[in-house]
Every structure is written in C-alpha cells, then in structure tokens.
Write an enzyme that holds these catalytic residues in place. Structure first.
Site, PDB file in Angstrom:
ATOM      1  N   GLU A   2      -9.919 -54.436  -4.304  1.00  0.00           N
ATOM      2  CA  GLU A   2      -8.616 -54.130  -4.882  1.00  0.00           C
ATOM      3  C   GLU A   2      -7.894 -55.386  -5.346  1.00  0.00           C
ATOM      4  OE1 GLU A   2      -6.842 -51.668  -1.819  1.00  0.00           O
ATOM      5  OE2 GLU A   2      -7.686 -49.879  -2.746  1.00  0.00           O
ATOM      6  N   HIS A  38      -9.666 -36.978   4.970  1.00  0.00           N
ATOM      7  CA  HIS A  38     -10.091 -37.671   6.183  1.00  0.00           C
ATOM      8  C   HIS A  38      -9.774 -39.152   6.013  1.00  0.00           C
ATOM      9  CE1 HIS A  38     -13.320 -34.459   7.392  1.00  0.00           C
ATOM     10  NE2 HIS A  38     -12.092 -34.057   7.611  1.00  0.00           N
ATOM     11  N   GLU A  39      -8.654 -39.579   6.523  1.00  0.00           N
ATOM     12  CA  GLU A  39      -8.317 -41.005   6.516  1.00  0.00           C
ATOM     13  C   GLU A  39      -8.796 -41.619   7.819  1.00  0.00           C
ATOM     14  OE1 GLU A  39      -7.911 -44.439   5.922  1.00  0.00           O
ATOM     15  OE2 GLU A  39      -7.012 -43.351   4.231  1.00  0.00           O
ATOM     16  N   HIS A  63     -11.840 -43.361  -1.119  1.00  0.00           N
ATOM     17  CA  HIS A  63     -11.032 -44.533  -1.455  1.00  0.00           C
ATOM     18  C   HIS A  63     -11.315 -45.650  -0.448  1.00  0.00           C
ATOM     19  CE1 HIS A  63      -7.733 -42.910  -4.320  1.00  0.00           C
ATOM     20  NE2 HIS A  63      -8.832 -42.164  -4.425  1.00  0.00           N
ATOM     21  N   GLU A  64     -11.110 -46.885  -0.905  1.00  0.00           N
ATOM     22  CA  GLU A  64     -11.271 -48.102  -0.084  1.00  0.00           C
ATOM     23  C   GLU A  64     -12.646 -48.177   0.569  1.00  0.00           C
ATOM     24  OE1 GLU A  64      -7.122 -46.559  -0.092  1.00  0.00           O
ATOM     25  OE2 GLU A  64      -8.723 -45.896   1.271  1.00  0.00           O
ATOM     26  N   GLU A  86     -12.846 -44.842  -5.416  1.00  0.00           N
ATOM     27  CA  GLU A  86     -11.801 -45.727  -5.933  1.00  0.00           C
ATOM     28  C   GLU A  86     -12.397 -47.134  -6.060  1.00  0.00           C
ATOM     29  OE1 GLU A  86      -7.182 -46.707  -4.848  1.00  0.00           O
ATOM     30  OE2 GLU A  86      -8.692 -46.879  -3.275  1.00  0.00           O
ATOM     31  N   GLU A 117      -1.918 -47.008  -7.392  1.00  0.00           N
ATOM     32  CA  GLU A 117      -0.909 -47.178  -6.350  1.00  0.00           C
ATOM     33  C   GLU A 117      -0.291 -48.565  -6.336  1.00  0.00           C
ATOM     34  OE1 GLU A 117      -4.884 -47.897  -4.164  1.00  0.00           O
ATOM     35  OE2 GLU A 117      -4.105 -46.728  -5.842  1.00  0.00           O
TER      36      GLU A 117
END
Length: 688
Positions: free
Chosen positions: A176, A400-401, A469-470, A488, A494
C-alpha cells in the site's frame, strides 16, 4: 509413416525455435522476436540472457541457491540434457476481461548437474511467448538433496541499460505505497521508511516489490514479476543501482530461512513481460497462462457481482467498526437501509462489514481485535438481516477481518466457513490489516502464502467465493481457483479518505501497468462526494466525478463496489452509469495508453452486443479522437456519455460533468475531452 512425420515436425521445431551453438541453448518466441540464450561459463556457473528484435535487453544473468545445511549450488554445473516443446492452445476463463485466452509458447528445459561428488541436479525451464518469457527451477527427488532450507535464491536480471522504472519499495508486509518513477540507477526506498499509515517492514531500501515496470530508450516496455506463487516465499528484487542489476531477494521466516520444503519441488515462475506498447502490457495474459488450469470441477456457483456496503461510511467517519463510541455502523437497522437501497437500485449484493464482535487486546504494542467470526455485536442480528435480504432479493457478502491474527483465523476457519454456510452466504471479503501475529511472520512470506492458499482451497470446497484485502500479491492463482475473485494488495481508494498524503491523480494511471498486471484489483471506485467536506475536510478524492465512473471500466475486477454513501447517489443522474456498467465481459480492447499519463479501455458486456468505455488522465487535460471500430459490425448503438464539464478540474471543480447520448456505430469517430485529473465513461447499448 506417423513416426516419420513426428520426427520431421520435431526437427523442424528445433530448426525454427531452438538451437545449440558452442554449448549454448537458445529458444525463441513464436514470432521470433524474443530469444533466450542459456549456458554455463568456464566455472560451471549457469546464466541466461534475453534479446528482443536483435537487441539485448537482459545481459548475462547468473543463478544460484544457498542452503542452511547444504553447500551452495552455484558453480561446477554442466548441462547434461535438454528438452524442447511447443504449445499452441486456447482455454476459456470462468470470468475475466476476455472469455478466451491463447496460450502459445516455445519451451526449453535444461537439466543441470554438479560435476562434484554430490552430483546434485535441478532443471531450468523456460517458456517464451510473444508477450514475454518466464522461467522456473525444478528440483527432482534425489539422494543428496532431500529436506531443503533455502537461505537465498539468487536469480539475476542484468539490465542492458538504465531504464525508466515505475516501482514501490520491497516491503515484506504491505503493497500500500504510492509508486515512484525514476531511472533504475535512482531507485532508493529511503523516503518510504517514514510512512506511518500502514503496517510496513522495509528491510532494504535498495529492494523493490514486483511487478516493477520499465521503459527502454527505444520505447520497449518490460515488467518483472512472478507467477504461480505456491509453497514458496514472495520475491522482492534487490537493486544494484550502479551495476544496473536486480537479484531475487525472498521474504524470510523468523529464523532467516526463506523457503522450507523438500524435494521434489518447483519454484514460482520468474516472469518478464515484453511489449512494444504500454497497452500490450495490459492485454498480456502471461501471468495467468503460467498458472495451472482450474481445479474446481463445477464452477456454476462462481459469478462476478456488483455490491454496496458501509465500508466507505466507516472510512470517512460517519460510522465506526466497533461499538465503543456508540456509533456502530453495522447494526440491524442500518444494514436494512443498505439492503433497501440495493434492491431499489438493482445492485446485487450488500457487504456486511464490522459485524463480528471485537475482543480487544494489546499485542506487540498494537491494539488487536480477537474475532471468532461467528459472534455478532449485540445490535446486529445476522439471521434477521439475511431474512430481510432474501425478502428483498439481495445477496449478502460476509466479512472475515483477521486484524493480522492469521493463526487464530486459520484455527477457526472451518467454523467460520460453516457459519457462512448456515446463513446461506456464498461470498466473503477477507481482510488481513495490521502487523501479523506472531510478529515473526511477514505478509509476503511462505507462512502467509501457504495459509492464504488453504483459506482459498477450503472456501472452494464449500462453494464460497472470496475477495481479499491487505494480503499477498496476486500471481495468477485465480486461474486455478477462480473462487478467488479479486484482491486489493495496493494503495486503494481508502487512502483518499484519511491518507497523509492521499493518492494523486497519476496513481490510477500507474496501477494498471504495475500491480494490476498480477491480477484483478478491488479498488472500490464510485465516490461522488469528491471533497469529503462533511467528514474529512482535509482530504479529497484526486479525480473528477466522471473519472470515478470511468474507473469501473478501466480497473478490471469481477467484483465492483459502488463505494460511496447511498445518500450521495440518491437523485444523482450519474449513478445510472454505475447501475448500467457490467462486471462480466466477453472482450476487452486497450485503445490508447501511456504509463502514468492516460488510458482508454473498451469492454464488451458478456452475452450481449453492448459495450462500455472508460478513459482517464493524470493531472493533464487531453483530447482524443477514438474510432469506435471495436463495436459490432452492422449494429447501431445509443451511446450514453458521462463526461467532464467544460470547467471540470480534479481539485478546483471536480463535480462539473455532463450527460448526453447519441447514436453511433463502428464507423463513428468519437471525440473525448478529459479535464485535468478527469475521465469519461460511456455505455453503448445496442439498438434493437
């Protein structure tokens, strides 16, 4: 007679595509423009080089391996055998920018063996395409090399000149970052060390992440990456800016070992995409072609989708992910409002994010949420939300984080997926934000790569599609597991909500030629409240509104989020384009392109005659004459055009846009005017 024909064809292939000279082995691309030479020098050190159109682009580059408990494989090697082959086939995607993919390459497999007593051996396999080349290493099962602990894979890429590069740092934990544009000799990641916005670990300021994309003085485009990253460590590239050389630098385990495996094993493909134009990089299918065919027997349950959700509302601060401040976003009531909006606007799905109760704890100086992925906050009734969504004909996407607690997630993965099954949820967004716990692991290391693959495989077993993501960089795995819809793994939308700095107008013109060469990206476009004055007055979106629409076409992904707040879409006529734009395509054409400057792409809607077009620019305004030759022959179209207004400007006047329509055909030449930081989006609807 059959044998005679076979051997005649075999030797014809040798003559045209592969040959030997002074012990060197050569392999050409099908069009003959790319030539790879492989040999060993007097010390028995293996090397390769690459030429394109009779000009060297990669000079002699050596390969070697270091091990913890074995001697280095570097010298005293000889070529004991070689094989050649040629493949020309076409396969069909489950989803993608086109339905069919041509897989045409010439193959050279060199068998190397040590001349020393241990006689360890391995193969180097080259595949040479018209759009680039790839090579990997195969280590067969053998007596003197069984359990393998790799401390270094040293694959060199010796550049022939000081090329212009688009790159970001060799961060083991994050992709990122904004991209830099420099000469290769000027690569220096020191400024990235001060980035406090993301979990980041940059062990070497002279290393870069892949893909790294380059342009030669002659206007040739190159991109270096890897494909089919499986049971191995992610590769960064250490840059010797004086010698103009890159060397693979694998992400390590906590003990310094890079890869833990045993024979037989094979490495990921080391890839070099080659194109005469920037557009050719985007149209290349090299990375996907190097992955294994789909392993999912029945894929009817896998399909692209458009969605909305509270994600942006929480990023700009309208709501919170948690309940601590009595401003929780994902309540039953608010979720129903989003479902109502989706049903009204014919948006297929709603993402439910921030539903899982957080049990906070401090680990390694960072506040972490320990989730179990089955327990909701007290103000959220998942079963009631599912009932309501079913009543309205809207699908729910779960979330699901992990908050970096990947080990905890993997321990509870079966229960988490079982809960999705019970609820009837077929898609999940997974997140890996924050430093990994245990902190001795890294996002791009072998441990994380193996665990992410398990999560995708288990999801496939339960007929669950995933976008993440991440997480680890994409390397074409979605060909094998098309239930992995998108990732992502880049600096997304964001950062415009809270980044210091946010993204710049050029960022969206670099991503398609770098990160997106590895696979689809969930960028989350479609923000209409450009200035964010109500919630984030010191931040803004670095585009015009029309460019936000164009991103739905330019940025390919089989899942696309209409990311803004529903109230910003209500009664705004520009939202009609988001409603109309498809997420499934039969064909794609890159109409013009230059890295960091401009890009225009047209895509054909799946199983229809309809098309969509997106055109975007950086900080400069541009005018294009676009021949609509991509439209179907003999078909008339109504073009619904969403364009920058006369006074539009990404900063000074981003909301100035116009909407008009006109009749066109494939004989029409369309004038497109882009404001600074602007764009244009068009939906071509076939007239019956």
């Amino acid at each position: 007679m059959v044998k005679h024909i076979f051997f005649s064809l075999f030797f014809l292939f040798i003559a045209n595509n592969s040959y030997s000279s002074d012990k060197s082995q050569y392999i050409k691309s099908p069009d003959g423009l790319t030539i790879v030479e492989f040999n060993v020098n007097k010390e028995g050190r293996p090397f390769y080089n690459v030429s394109y159109a009779n000009k060297k682009i990669i000079d002699n580059s050596f390969i070697s391996f270091k091990f913890k408990n074995d001697k280095e494989i570097k010298a005293n090697l000889s070529i004991v055998n070689f094989e050649v082959n040629s493949i020309d086939e076409t396969w069909e995607r489950i989803w993608g920018p086109t339905t069919k993919v041509k897989n045409n390459y010439n193959l050279l497999k060199i068998q190397l063996q040590e001349t020393s007593e241990s006689k360890r051996k391995f193969n180097v396999v080259f595949k040479v395409y018209d759009d680039g080349l790839a090579f990997r290493y195969e280590f067969p099962e053998q007596e003197n090399l069984n359990k393998v602990l790799i401390t270094d894979e040293q694959t060199e890429f010796q550049l022939s000149d000081d090329f212009i590069c688009w790159w970001n740092p060799g961060d083991w934990d994050s992709y990122e970052h904004l991209y830099s544009k420099t000469k290769f000799s000027e690569i220096d990641g020191t400024p990235y060390l001060t980035n406090q916005l993301i979990a980041s670990y940059i062990p070497d300021v002279k290393a870069i992440n892949t893909p790294i994309t380059m342009k030669t003085k002659e206007g040739l485009y190159l991109s270096f990456h890897e494909a089919n990253l499986t049971n191995y460590a992610g590769m960064t590239l250490k840059c010797d800016t004086e010698k103009l050389k890159m060397t693979s630098a694998l992400v390590a385990w906590e003990d310094g070992i890079k890869v833990k495996t045993q024979t037989p094993f094979e490495t990921p493909w080391r890839t070099i995409q080659i194109s005469k134009s920037a557009a050719g990089l985007i149209e290349s299918n090299l990375i996907e072609n190097l992955n294994e065919p789909c392993k999912i027997e029945n894929t009817e349950w896998i399909h692209p989708q458009k969605y909305i959700g509270l994600w942006w509302a929480m990023h700009v601060g309208q709501y919170d992910w948690e309940m601590d401040n009595n401003n929780h976003g994902t309540s039953t009531e608010i979720s129903k409002r989003y479902i109502d909006f989706a049903a009204k606007q014919n948006i297929e799905s709603v993402l439910i994010e921030g539903w899982n109760e957080c049990n906070p704890t401090w680990m390694n100086g960072e506040r972490k949420c320990q989730f179990d992925w089955v327990t909701s906050y007290s103000d959220y009734d998942f079963k009631e939300v599912i009932r309501y969504a079913n009543e309205k004909g809207v699908k729910i996407i779960g979330q699901h984080e992990t908050n970096g607690l990947v080990g905890n997630y993997m321990d509870k993965l079966d229960d988490a997926y079982e809960y999705l099954d019970e609820l009837g949820i077929g898609t999940v967004k997974s997140g890996y934000v924050g430093t990994l716990i245990p902190a001795v692991h890294y996002q791009q290391g072998q441990w994380m790569i193996e665990n992410f693959r398990i999560a995708i495989e288990k999801a496939a077993e339960r007929k669950i599609t995933v976008f993440a993501h991440e997480t680890i960089k994409p390397t074409g795995i979605s060909r094998t597991y098309p239930n992995l819809l998108s990732q992502e793994t880049a600096r997304g939308q964001e950062f415009n909500a809270w980044g210091k700095p946010g993204n710049n107008p050029s960022h969206s013109l670099i991503l398609p030629f770098t990160r997106m060469l590895g696979g689809a990206m969930d960028f989350t476009p479609g923000i209409f409240d450009i200035k964010l004055e109500k919630y984030r007055e010191n931040n803004q979106i670095p585009t015009t509104l029309a460019k936000q629409l164009a991103l739905f076409v330019v940025f390919y992904s089989p899942v696309q989020m209409a990311a803004d707040l529903p109230e910003n879409y209500e009664n705004n006529p520009a939202f009609q384009f988001i409603r109309d734009v498809p997420v499934e395509w039969d064909d794609s054409k890159v109409l013009n392109a230059e890295i960091g400057e401009y890009l225009t792409i047209a895509r054909k809607e799946k199983n229809t005659k309809n098309w969509a077009l997106g055109s975007i620019t950086n900080e400069e305004s541009r005018d294009f004459d676009i021949p609509l030759t991509f439209l179907d022959e003999g078909v008339k179209y109504r073009a619904f055009i969403y364009a920058d207004g006369e006074k539009a400007h990404w900063d000074k006047n981003p909301l100035d846009y116009t909407i008009h329509n006109k009749e066109v055909s494939n004989k029409t030449i369309l004038k497109i005017n882009l404001a600074e930081g602007g764009g244009q989006a068009i939906y071509f609807k076939a007239i019956d």
